[in-house]
Design a protein around this motif. Structure first.
Motif, PDB file in Angstrom:
ATOM      1  N   GLY A  60       0.790  -1.223   0.000  1.00  0.00           N
ATOM      2  CA  GLY A  60       0.000   0.000   0.000  1.00  0.00           C
ATOM      3  C   GLY A  60       0.819   1.268   0.000  1.00  0.00           C
ATOM      4  N   GLU A  61       2.131   1.163   0.132  1.00  0.00           N
ATOM      5  CA  GLU A  61       2.964   2.371   0.136  1.00  0.00           C
ATOM      6  C   GLU A  61       3.477   2.673  -1.270  1.00  0.00           C
ATOM      7  N   VAL A  62       3.703   3.953  -1.489  1.00  0.00           N
ATOM      8  CA  VAL A  62       4.162   4.459  -2.782  1.00  0.00           C
ATOM      9  C   VAL A  62       5.676   4.642  -2.727  1.00  0.00           C
ATOM     10  N   VAL A  63       6.347   4.235  -3.800  1.00  0.00           N
ATOM     11  CA  VAL A  63       7.794   4.389  -3.929  1.00  0.00           C
ATOM     12  C   VAL A  63       8.064   5.426  -5.017  1.00  0.00           C
ATOM     13  N   LEU A  64       8.912   6.408  -4.697  1.00  0.00           N
ATOM     14  CA  LEU A  64       9.242   7.497  -5.621  1.00  0.00           C
ATOM     15  C   LEU A  64      10.758   7.656  -5.685  1.00  0.00           C
ATOM     16  N   VAL A  65      11.351   7.284  -6.814  1.00  0.00           N
ATOM     17  CA  VAL A  65      12.797   7.408  -6.976  1.00  0.00           C
ATOM     18  C   VAL A  65      13.058   8.432  -8.081  1.00  0.00           C
ATOM     19  N   ASN A  66      13.850   9.427  -7.761  1.00  0.00           N
ATOM     20  CA  ASN A  66      14.181  10.493  -8.698  1.00  0.00           C
ATOM     21  C   ASN A  66      15.166  10.018  -9.762  1.00  0.00           C
ATOM     22  N   PRO A  67      15.208  10.715 -10.893  1.00  0.00           N
ATOM     23  CA  PRO A  67      16.137  10.338 -11.964  1.00  0.00           C
ATOM     24  C   PRO A  67      17.593  10.368 -11.500  1.00  0.00           C
ATOM     25  N   GLU A  68      18.380   9.461 -12.081  1.00  0.00           N
ATOM     26  CA  GLU A  68      19.827   9.413 -11.857  1.00  0.00           C
ATOM     27  C   GLU A  68      20.209   9.233 -10.394  1.00  0.00           C
ATOM     28  N   ALA A  97       4.075  19.005 -15.326  1.00  0.00           N
ATOM     29  CA  ALA A  97       4.322  20.108 -14.392  1.00  0.00           C
ATOM     30  C   ALA A  97       4.056  21.452 -15.066  1.00  0.00           C
ATOM     31  N   ALA A  98       4.493  21.622 -16.315  1.00  0.00           N
ATOM     32  CA  ALA A  98       4.263  22.870 -17.046  1.00  0.00           C
ATOM     33  C   ALA A  98       2.769  23.093 -17.272  1.00  0.00           C
ATOM     34  N   GLU A  99       2.047  22.022 -17.615  1.00  0.00           N
ATOM     35  CA  GLU A  99       0.593  22.139 -17.800  1.00  0.00           C
ATOM     36  C   GLU A  99      -0.098  22.584 -16.521  1.00  0.00           C
ATOM     37  N   LEU A 100       0.452  22.196 -15.381  1.00  0.00           N
ATOM     38  CA  LEU A 100      -0.117  22.578 -14.078  1.00  0.00           C
ATOM     39  C   LEU A 100       0.312  23.975 -13.640  1.00  0.00           C
ATOM     40  N   GLY A 101       1.243  24.577 -14.375  1.00  0.00           N
ATOM     41  CA  GLY A 101       1.738  25.894 -14.006  1.00  0.00           C
ATOM     42  C   GLY A 101       2.737  25.866 -12.869  1.00  0.00           C
ATOM     43  N   LEU A 102       3.386  24.727 -12.656  1.00  0.00           N
ATOM     44  CA  LEU A 102       4.389  24.616 -11.593  1.00  0.00           C
ATOM     45  C   LEU A 102       5.685  25.294 -12.037  1.00  0.00           C
ATOM     46  N   PRO A 103       6.547  25.642 -11.097  1.00  0.00           N
ATOM     47  CA  PRO A 103       7.806  26.313 -11.457  1.00  0.00           C
ATOM     48  C   PRO A 103       8.600  25.516 -12.490  1.00  0.00           C
ATOM     49  N   PRO A 104       9.266  26.197 -13.403  1.00  0.00           N
ATOM     50  CA  PRO A 104      10.001  25.518 -14.472  1.00  0.00           C
ATOM     51  C   PRO A 104      11.323  24.926 -14.001  1.00  0.00           C
ATOM     52  N   ALA A 105      11.254  23.848 -13.261  1.00  0.00           N
ATOM     53  CA  ALA A 105      12.437  23.114 -12.808  1.00  0.00           C
ATOM     54  C   ALA A 105      12.077  21.636 -12.820  1.00  0.00           C
ATOM     55  N   THR A 106      13.071  20.789 -12.897  1.00  0.00           N
ATOM     56  CA  THR A 106      12.817  19.355 -12.887  1.00  0.00           C
ATOM     57  C   THR A 106      12.156  18.976 -11.561  1.00  0.00           C
ATOM     58  N   PRO A 107      10.972  18.360 -11.611  1.00  0.00           N
ATOM     59  CA  PRO A 107      10.318  17.959 -10.353  1.00  0.00           C
ATOM     60  C   PRO A 107      11.197  16.993  -9.557  1.00  0.00           C
ATOM     61  N   TYR A 108      11.151  17.127  -8.249  1.00  0.00           N
ATOM     62  CA  TYR A 108      11.965  16.326  -7.339  1.00  0.00           C
ATOM     63  C   TYR A 108      11.067  15.806  -6.215  1.00  0.00           C
ATOM     64  N   PHE A 109      11.179  14.521  -5.910  1.00  0.00           N
ATOM     65  CA  PHE A 109      10.419  13.922  -4.813  1.00  0.00           C
ATOM     66  C   PHE A 109      11.330  13.813  -3.589  1.00  0.00           C
ATOM     67  N   PRO A 110      11.085  14.621  -2.548  1.00  0.00           N
ATOM     68  CA  PRO A 110      11.970  14.597  -1.378  1.00  0.00           C
ATOM     69  C   PRO A 110      11.816  13.340  -0.533  1.00  0.00           C
ATOM     70  N   GLU A 111      10.659  12.695  -0.569  1.00  0.00           N
ATOM     71  CA  GLU A 111      10.419  11.460   0.182  1.00  0.00           C
ATOM     72  C   GLU A 111      10.330  10.300  -0.797  1.00  0.00           C
ATOM     73  N   GLN A 112      11.039   9.213  -0.519  1.00  0.00           N
ATOM     74  CA  GLN A 112      11.039   8.081  -1.437  1.00  0.00           C
ATOM     75  C   GLN A 112       9.981   7.033  -1.109  1.00  0.00           C
ATOM     76  N   VAL A 113       9.511   7.000   0.115  1.00  0.00           N
ATOM     77  CA  VAL A 113       8.434   6.080   0.508  1.00  0.00           C
ATOM     78  C   VAL A 113       7.341   6.934   1.136  1.00  0.00           C
ATOM     79  N   VAL A 114       6.148   6.862   0.550  1.00  0.00           N
ATOM     80  CA  VAL A 114       5.046   7.719   0.964  1.00  0.00           C
ATOM     81  C   VAL A 114       3.813   6.868   1.248  1.00  0.00           C
ATOM     82  N   ALA A 115       3.170   7.138   2.373  1.00  0.00           N
ATOM     83  CA  ALA A 115       1.892   6.487   2.690  1.00  0.00           C
ATOM     84  C   ALA A 115       0.778   7.416   2.215  1.00  0.00           C
ATOM     85  N   ASP A 116       0.255   7.144   1.034  1.00  0.00           N
ATOM     86  CA  ASP A 116      -0.810   7.950   0.443  1.00  0.00           C
ATOM     87  C   ASP A 116      -1.760   6.983  -0.260  1.00  0.00           C
ATOM     88  N   ARG A 117      -2.815   6.620   0.443  1.00  0.00           N
ATOM     89  CA  ARG A 117      -3.737   5.593  -0.077  1.00  0.00           C
ATOM     90  C   ARG A 117      -4.378   5.999  -1.393  1.00  0.00           C
TER      91      ARG A 117
END
Length: 163
Positions: A60-68, A97-117
């Motif tokens: 049930g946990e989400v795994v998020l690994v950033n590029p490189e 991210a651009a479609e959402l209007g987020l800042p123009p930088a490569t998105p980064y996930f600070p947490e690699q294991v997330v409990a988000d059902r």
């Protein structure tokens, strides 16, 4: 318990690969992906070394690994783990991210294991639609998933957060 893995290209979203796997004894040596590794643990526990820290992700946990980002992967329990993974390119997430209007930088996930059902359920639904070959549903759900991940769990990061 049998190990199995299926790896394939997304039926409707270019630059997204998918993996559905169950591992018991298989160990991933230290490696990195050019793009992101995003998934949900559907059974068991995965352990992985991420930048010198041993992380555990259970069902049930989400795994998020950033590029490189260097990481490993192995079973965290004797019964192994099963997961569904998506591997989008940096360009794919940057486009959302651009479609959402987020800042123009490569998105980064600070947490690699997330409990988000909610996100975990969306990953499963997205993956299952792609597995069925339902291009319209898979495309729609994939965009919804990436938008949700970016707004809920990502930060603008770019090269400053890369190893």
């Amino acid at each position: 318990m049998r190990e199995q893995a299926r790896f394939w290209r997304h039926p409707a979203v270019p630059d997204v690969d998918l993996l559905k796997a169950r591992y018991v004894t298989h160990r991933f040596s230290r490696h990195a992906h050019e793009g992101y590794a995003i998934g949900v643990i559907v059974g068991g526990v995965e352990e992985f070394d991420h930048r010198g820290t041993l992380l555990r992700a259970g069902a049930g946990e989400v795994v998020l690994v950033n590029p490189e980002t260097m990481h490993t992967g192995h079973a965290g329990t004797p019964d192994g783990w099963a997961y569904r993974m998506l591997y989008p390119s940096v360009a794919t997430l940057a486009e959302v991210a651009a479609e959402l209007g987020l800042p123009p930088a490569t998105p980064y996930f600070p947490e690699q294991v997330v409990a988000d059902r909610a996100v975990a359920a969306l990953i499963s639904r997205t993956h299952q639609a792609a597995e069925r070959g339902d291009a319209l549903a898979a495309s729609t759900l994939t965009r919804e998933l990436f938008a949700g991940l970016l707004t809920r769990h990502a930060r603008p990061g770019g090269a400053a957060h890369r190893p």
